[in-house]
Design a protein around this motif. Structure first.
Motif, PDB file in Angstrom:
ATOM      1  N   UNK A  84     -15.454  14.599  12.779  1.00 15.48           N
ATOM      2  CA  UNK A  84     -15.550  14.532  11.122  1.00 15.48           C
ATOM      3  C   UNK A  84     -16.238  16.105  11.240  1.00 15.48           C
ATOM      4  N   UNK A  85     -17.348  16.274  11.979  1.00 17.65           N
ATOM      5  CA  UNK A  85     -18.041  17.586  11.984  1.00 17.65           C
ATOM      6  C   UNK A  85     -17.194  18.782  12.221  1.00 17.65           C
ATOM      7  N   UNK A  86     -16.004  18.987  13.428  1.00 18.57           N
ATOM      8  CA  UNK A  86     -15.409  19.661  13.623  1.00 18.57           C
ATOM      9  C   UNK A  86     -14.296  19.850  12.444  1.00 18.57           C
ATOM     10  N   UNK A  87     -14.021  18.991  11.794  1.00 22.95           N
ATOM     11  CA  UNK A  87     -12.984  19.050  10.729  1.00 22.95           C
ATOM     12  C   UNK A  87     -13.468  19.862   9.347  1.00 22.95           C
ATOM     13  N   UNK A  88     -14.871  19.303   9.167  1.00 25.13           N
ATOM     14  CA  UNK A  88     -15.696  20.085   8.119  1.00 25.13           C
ATOM     15  C   UNK A  88     -15.884  21.359   8.368  1.00 25.13           C
ATOM     16  N   UNK A  89     -16.451  21.800   9.533  1.00 24.02           N
ATOM     17  CA  UNK A  89     -16.411  23.069   9.860  1.00 24.02           C
ATOM     18  C   UNK A  89     -15.059  24.082   9.814  1.00 24.02           C
ATOM     19  N   UNK A  90     -14.046  23.351  10.241  1.00 26.69           N
ATOM     20  CA  UNK A  90     -12.776  24.229  10.161  1.00 26.69           C
ATOM     21  C   UNK A  90     -12.385  24.293   8.773  1.00 26.69           C
ATOM     22  N   UNK A  91     -12.518  23.117   7.943  1.00 26.56           N
ATOM     23  CA  UNK A  91     -12.178  23.300   6.444  1.00 26.56           C
ATOM     24  C   UNK A  91     -13.279  24.208   5.860  1.00 26.56           C
ATOM     25  N   UNK A  92     -14.603  24.520   6.231  1.00 25.49           N
ATOM     26  CA  UNK A  92     -15.453  25.492   5.798  1.00 25.49           C
ATOM     27  C   UNK A  92     -14.974  26.723   6.116  1.00 25.49           C
ATOM     28  N   UNK A  93     -14.604  26.877   7.511  1.00 25.50           N
ATOM     29  CA  UNK A  93     -14.247  28.427   7.870  1.00 25.50           C
ATOM     30  C   UNK A  93     -12.875  28.615   7.186  1.00 25.50           C
ATOM     31  N   UNK A  94     -11.827  27.795   6.705  1.00 19.16           N
ATOM     32  CA  UNK A  94     -10.676  28.018   6.013  1.00 19.16           C
ATOM     33  C   UNK A  94     -10.967  28.394   4.617  1.00 19.16           C
ATOM     34  N   UNK A  95     -11.910  27.550   3.990  1.00 23.32           N
ATOM     35  CA  UNK A  95     -12.433  28.009   2.574  1.00 23.32           C
ATOM     36  C   UNK A  95     -13.213  29.405   2.478  1.00 23.32           C
ATOM     37  N   UNK A  96     -14.120  29.560   3.382  1.00 24.99           N
ATOM     38  CA  UNK A  96     -14.619  30.831   3.488  1.00 24.99           C
ATOM     39  C   UNK A  96     -13.721  31.962   3.832  1.00 24.99           C
ATOM     40  N   UNK A  97     -12.598  31.861   4.445  1.00 23.33           N
ATOM     41  CA  UNK A  97     -11.958  32.893   4.779  1.00 23.33           C
ATOM     42  C   UNK A  97     -10.954  33.211   3.627  1.00 23.33           C
ATOM     43  N   UNK A  98     -10.541  32.179   2.684  1.00 22.45           N
ATOM     44  CA  UNK A  98     -10.019  32.273   1.678  1.00 22.45           C
ATOM     45  C   UNK A  98     -10.780  33.054   0.561  1.00 22.45           C
ATOM     46  N   UNK A  99     -11.878  32.651   0.477  1.00 24.08           N
ATOM     47  CA  UNK A  99     -12.951  33.415  -0.501  1.00 24.08           C
ATOM     48  C   UNK A  99     -13.028  34.732   0.014  1.00 24.08           C
ATOM     49  N   UNK A 100     -13.208  34.771   1.199  1.00 33.50           N
ATOM     50  CA  UNK A 100     -13.327  36.407   1.763  1.00 33.50           C
ATOM     51  C   UNK A 100     -12.107  37.349   1.348  1.00 33.50           C
ATOM     52  N   UNK A 101     -10.911  36.660   1.576  1.00 30.26           N
ATOM     53  CA  UNK A 101      -9.752  37.467   1.172  1.00 30.26           C
ATOM     54  C   UNK A 101      -9.816  37.636  -0.501  1.00 30.26           C
ATOM     55  N   UNK A 102      -9.984  36.711  -1.310  1.00 33.56           N
ATOM     56  CA  UNK A 102     -10.288  36.837  -2.616  1.00 33.56           C
ATOM     57  C   UNK A 102     -11.192  37.809  -2.900  1.00 33.56           C
ATOM     58  N   UNK A 103     -12.323  37.670  -2.291  1.00 39.80           N
ATOM     59  CA  UNK A 103     -13.405  38.662  -2.845  1.00 39.80           C
ATOM     60  C   UNK A 103     -12.885  40.075  -2.273  1.00 39.80           C
ATOM     61  N   UNK A 104     -12.450  40.346  -1.146  1.00 41.20           N
ATOM     62  CA  UNK A 104     -12.008  41.571  -0.779  1.00 41.20           C
ATOM     63  C   UNK A 104     -10.876  42.240  -1.621  1.00 41.20           C
ATOM     64  N   UNK A 105      -9.804  41.388  -2.152  1.00 42.21           N
ATOM     65  CA  UNK A 105      -8.792  41.771  -3.171  1.00 42.21           C
ATOM     66  C   UNK A 105      -9.596  42.392  -4.519  1.00 42.21           C
ATOM     67  N   UNK A 106     -10.769  41.596  -4.915  1.00 39.41           N
ATOM     68  CA  UNK A 106     -11.354  41.798  -5.953  1.00 39.41           C
ATOM     69  C   UNK A 106     -12.025  43.193  -6.133  1.00 39.41           C
ATOM     70  N   UNK A 107     -12.452  43.170  -4.899  1.00 42.22           N
ATOM     71  CA  UNK A 107     -13.238  44.484  -4.459  1.00 42.22           C
ATOM     72  C   UNK A 107     -12.408  45.768  -4.457  1.00 42.22           C
ATOM     73  N   UNK A 108     -11.379  45.421  -3.908  1.00 43.70           N
ATOM     74  CA  UNK A 108     -10.258  46.719  -3.719  1.00 43.70           C
ATOM     75  C   UNK A 108      -9.951  46.928  -5.236  1.00 43.70           C
TER      76      UNK A 108
END
Length: 119
Positions: free
Chosen positions: A25-49
């Motif tokens: 469950x911890x591994x799954x939560x970390x993977x999900x958090x990493x995916x969510x963080x990556x999505x947020x980073x992509x969105x943030x990068x697009x907004x900054x651009x």
């Protein structure tokens, strides 16, 4: 084996199973958090651009307006210069001797000041 030993083994086995599940469950939560963080980073990068592009366009617009304003100021200065030249020409035509006297006096003063600075 006694009931106590069997009970202890059973409880330890169950605890181990829960620990393994907690790790999964911890591994799954970390993977999900990493995916969510990556999505947020992509969105943030697009907004900054997008913000930087909008800023660049606004800067270009300001530069274009600055060029127009500079041309307007230059035209106004050129008009004033032409007016001064026209006024001077008119004064010279109306009073040539006075104009020559003023020009001679101005030249003499400038020459005197220039020689005074050489000492």
């Amino acid at each position: 084996m006694s009931n106590s030993t069997e009970g202890m083994k059973s409880n330890l086995t169950e605890a181990g199973g829960h620990m393994r599940q907690a790790a999964v469950d911890t591994g799954d939560a970390l993977r999900n958090a990493a995916v969510a963080a990556a999505d947020e980073l992509r969105l943030g990068k697009a907004n900054v651009k997008a913000d930087l592009a909008d800023g660049a366009l606004a800067g270009i617009g300001a530069a274009e307006h600055a060029g127009g304003a500079a041309r307007e100021q230059m035209d106004a200065l050129m008009d004033k210069g032409r007016d001064l030249i026209d006024s001077a020409s008119e004064l010279i035509r109306e009073r040539p001797l006075a104009s020559f006297g003023v020009a001679f006096a101005a030249g003499w003063i400038i020459a005197k000041l220039a020689r005074g600075g050489d000492r």
